[in-house]
Design a protein around this motif. Structure first.
Motif, PDB file in Angstrom:
ATOM      1  N   ASP A  60       0.794  -1.229   0.000  1.00 27.05           N
ATOM      2  CA  ASP A  60       0.000   0.000   0.000  1.00 27.05           C
ATOM      3  C   ASP A  60       0.825   1.277   0.000  1.00 27.05           C
ATOM      4  O   ASP A  60       0.287   2.362  -0.221  1.00 27.05           O
ATOM      5  CB  ASP A  60      -0.983   0.004   1.168  1.00 27.05           C
ATOM      6  N   ALA A  61       2.136   1.166   0.225  1.00 32.22           N
ATOM      7  CA  ALA A  61       2.988   2.359   0.242  1.00 32.22           C
ATOM      8  C   ALA A  61       4.400   2.000  -0.178  1.00 32.22           C
ATOM      9  O   ALA A  61       4.834   0.849  -0.052  1.00 32.22           O
ATOM     10  CB  ALA A  61       3.002   2.980   1.637  1.00 32.22           C
ATOM     11  N   ARG A  62       5.112   3.029  -0.651  1.00 31.70           N
ATOM     12  CA  ARG A  62       6.535   2.911  -0.944  1.00 31.70           C
ATOM     13  C   ARG A  62       7.262   3.958  -0.118  1.00 31.70           C
ATOM     14  O   ARG A  62       6.813   5.099  -0.016  1.00 31.70           O
ATOM     15  CB  ARG A  62       6.811   3.100  -2.431  1.00 31.70           C
ATOM     16  N   VAL A  63       8.388   3.522   0.463  1.00 33.89           N
ATOM     17  CA  VAL A  63       9.153   4.356   1.378  1.00 33.89           C
ATOM     18  C   VAL A  63      10.577   4.479   0.857  1.00 33.89           C
ATOM     19  O   VAL A  63      11.205   3.468   0.530  1.00 33.89           O
ATOM     20  CB  VAL A  63       9.156   3.735   2.793  1.00 33.89           C
ATOM     21  N   LYS A  64      11.068   5.713   0.776  1.00 38.77           N
ATOM     22  CA  LYS A  64      12.454   5.937   0.372  1.00 38.77           C
ATOM     23  C   LYS A  64      13.311   6.033   1.619  1.00 38.77           C
ATOM     24  O   LYS A  64      13.063   6.871   2.489  1.00 38.77           O
ATOM     25  CB  LYS A  64      12.592   7.213  -0.448  1.00 38.77           C
ATOM     26  N   ILE A  65      14.312   5.160   1.687  1.00 37.66           N
ATOM     27  CA  ILE A  65      15.253   5.169   2.802  1.00 37.66           C
ATOM     28  C   ILE A  65      16.562   5.764   2.310  1.00 37.66           C
ATOM     29  O   ILE A  65      17.055   5.400   1.244  1.00 37.66           O
ATOM     30  CB  ILE A  65      15.478   3.750   3.365  1.00 37.66           C
ATOM     31  N   SER A  66      17.087   6.694   3.082  1.00 37.23           N
ATOM     32  CA  SER A  66      18.358   7.325   2.730  1.00 37.23           C
ATOM     33  C   SER A  66      19.174   7.563   3.988  1.00 37.23           C
ATOM     34  O   SER A  66      18.647   7.528   5.103  1.00 37.23           O
ATOM     35  CB  SER A  66      18.110   8.640   1.988  1.00 37.23           C
ATOM     36  N   LYS A  67      20.457   7.793   3.792  1.00 35.39           N
ATOM     37  CA  LYS A  67      21.324   8.113   4.917  1.00 35.39           C
ATOM     38  C   LYS A  67      21.029   9.528   5.361  1.00 35.39           C
ATOM     39  O   LYS A  67      20.765  10.408   4.540  1.00 35.39           O
ATOM     40  CB  LYS A  67      22.787   7.985   4.511  1.00 35.39           C
ATOM     41  N   CYS A  68      21.032   9.742   6.664  1.00 32.07           N
ATOM     42  CA  CYS A  68      20.881  11.086   7.207  1.00 32.07           C
ATOM     43  C   CYS A  68      21.667  11.160   8.504  1.00 32.07           C
ATOM     44  O   CYS A  68      21.639  10.219   9.289  1.00 32.07           O
ATOM     45  CB  CYS A  68      19.413  11.445   7.417  1.00 32.07           C
ATOM     46  N   SER A  69      22.364  12.219   8.721  1.00 42.28           N
ATOM     47  CA  SER A  69      23.304  12.380   9.836  1.00 42.28           C
ATOM     48  C   SER A  69      24.086  11.079   9.998  1.00 42.28           C
ATOM     49  O   SER A  69      24.711  10.638   9.055  1.00 42.28           O
ATOM     50  CB  SER A  69      22.587  12.845  11.106  1.00 42.28           C
ATOM     51  N   ASP A  70      24.034  10.427  11.146  1.00 42.07           N
ATOM     52  CA  ASP A  70      24.790   9.181  11.300  1.00 42.07           C
ATOM     53  C   ASP A  70      23.860   7.964  11.343  1.00 42.07           C
ATOM     54  O   ASP A  70      24.182   6.939  11.927  1.00 42.07           O
ATOM     55  CB  ASP A  70      25.690   9.233  12.530  1.00 42.07           C
ATOM     56  N   GLY A  71      22.704   8.066  10.696  1.00 40.45           N
ATOM     57  CA  GLY A  71      21.757   6.965  10.668  1.00 40.45           C
ATOM     58  C   GLY A  71      21.040   6.900   9.335  1.00 40.45           C
ATOM     59  O   GLY A  71      21.606   7.255   8.305  1.00 40.45           O
ATOM     60  N   ILE A  72      19.783   6.423   9.384  1.00 43.76           N
ATOM     61  CA  ILE A  72      18.964   6.362   8.175  1.00 43.76           C
ATOM     62  C   ILE A  72      17.605   7.005   8.445  1.00 43.76           C
ATOM     63  O   ILE A  72      17.148   7.068   9.581  1.00 43.76           O
ATOM     64  CB  ILE A  72      18.773   4.918   7.666  1.00 43.76           C
ATOM     65  N   CYS A  73      16.988   7.499   7.375  1.00 43.63           N
ATOM     66  CA  CYS A  73      15.672   8.133   7.445  1.00 43.63           C
ATOM     67  C   CYS A  73      14.765   7.476   6.409  1.00 43.63           C
ATOM     68  O   CYS A  73      15.241   6.981   5.391  1.00 43.63           O
ATOM     69  CB  CYS A  73      15.768   9.619   7.130  1.00 43.63           C
ATOM     70  N   GLY A  74      13.459   7.494   6.660  1.00 37.05           N
ATOM     71  CA  GLY A  74      12.501   6.929   5.726  1.00 37.05           C
ATOM     72  C   GLY A  74      11.313   7.849   5.531  1.00 37.05           C
ATOM     73  O   GLY A  74      10.736   8.338   6.503  1.00 37.05           O
ATOM     74  N   VAL A  75      10.951   8.096   4.265  1.00 37.49           N
ATOM     75  CA  VAL A  75       9.864   9.004   3.910  1.00 37.49           C
ATOM     76  C   VAL A  75       8.940   8.296   2.913  1.00 37.49           C
ATOM     77  O   VAL A  75       9.409   7.652   1.980  1.00 37.49           O
ATOM     78  CB  VAL A  75      10.431  10.290   3.259  1.00 37.49           C
ATOM     79  N   VAL A  76       7.627   8.447   3.101  1.00 33.54           N
ATOM     80  CA  VAL A  76       6.656   7.883   2.170  1.00 33.54           C
ATOM     81  C   VAL A  76       6.765   8.647   0.847  1.00 33.54           C
ATOM     82  O   VAL A  76       6.664   9.874   0.827  1.00 33.54           O
ATOM     83  CB  VAL A  76       5.213   7.997   2.715  1.00 33.54           C
ATOM     84  N   VAL A  77       6.973   7.907  -0.263  1.00 31.33           N
ATOM     85  CA  VAL A  77       7.100   8.562  -1.569  1.00 31.33           C
ATOM     86  C   VAL A  77       5.924   8.264  -2.495  1.00 31.33           C
ATOM     87  O   VAL A  77       5.721   8.989  -3.473  1.00 31.33           O
ATOM     88  CB  VAL A  77       8.432   8.217  -2.272  1.00 31.33           C
ATOM     89  N   SER A  78       5.154   7.204  -2.202  1.00 33.58           N
ATOM     90  CA  SER A  78       3.963   6.950  -3.012  1.00 33.58           C
ATOM     91  C   SER A  78       3.009   6.035  -2.259  1.00 33.58           C
ATOM     92  O   SER A  78       3.399   5.334  -1.329  1.00 33.58           O
ATOM     93  CB  SER A  78       4.323   6.337  -4.375  1.00 33.58           C
TER      94      SER A  78
END
Length: 147
Positions: free
Chosen positions: A39-57
């Motif tokens: 039901d969703a797609r999440v973009k995971i990327s590096k941020c500061s010294d960890g990872i972040c995830g944002v809903v992209v669709s």
């Protein structure tokens, strides 16, 4: 080249080869992932010294009840309940916990709760996302979209 120079070059080559092999050992979580339900797609990327995830669709980006884009209407904070789901940060700054594993908190837009969570790379194209409330834990497997 004398014997000492040859040893130095051999050591540098060995260190470089070991670091490349290590880097290839555990796939990175960076990329776009589809949730288990699809039901969703999440973009995971590096941020500061960890990872972040944002809903992209979203599979259903438009709310059938309102005819408008889906919003975070389960959020208990009224000032956040009207923000769009697409672009919504699910987690930020998850920190490395072990090789191929990150820990932190994850937001669940389905119920408006934030939970202790871990994300583990389980294969080249699979990611295990788990969340816990006290002793109750659950999770799902996300699949990498493209490469």
């Amino acid at each position: 080249m004398d014997c000492t120079s040859g040893r130095v070059v051999a050591i540098i080559v060995a260190v470089f080869a070991a670091s490349v092999a290590h880097a290839q050992g555990v796939p990175e979580p960076s990329g776009v992932w589809q949730t288990q339900a699809g039901d969703a797609r999440v973009k995971i990327s590096k941020c500061s010294d960890g990872i972040c995830g944002v809903v992209v669709s979203l599979r259903e980006p438009i709310d059938p009840m309102t005819g408008k884009p889906q919003v975070d209407n389960k959020n208990p904070n009224p000032s956040l309940a009207s923000r769009p789901i697409i672009g919504l940060p699910l987690f930020s700054g998850m920190r490395p916990a072990a090789e191929g594993k990150w820990s932190g908190q994850i937001y669940n837009a389905d119920d408006g709760g934030t939970y202790a969570s871990s994300i583990t790379v389980t294969g080249e194209s699979t990611l295990r996302v788990e969340g816990c409330v006290g002793a109750l834990c659950g999770g799902e497997t996300w699949t990498r979209v493209g490469r």
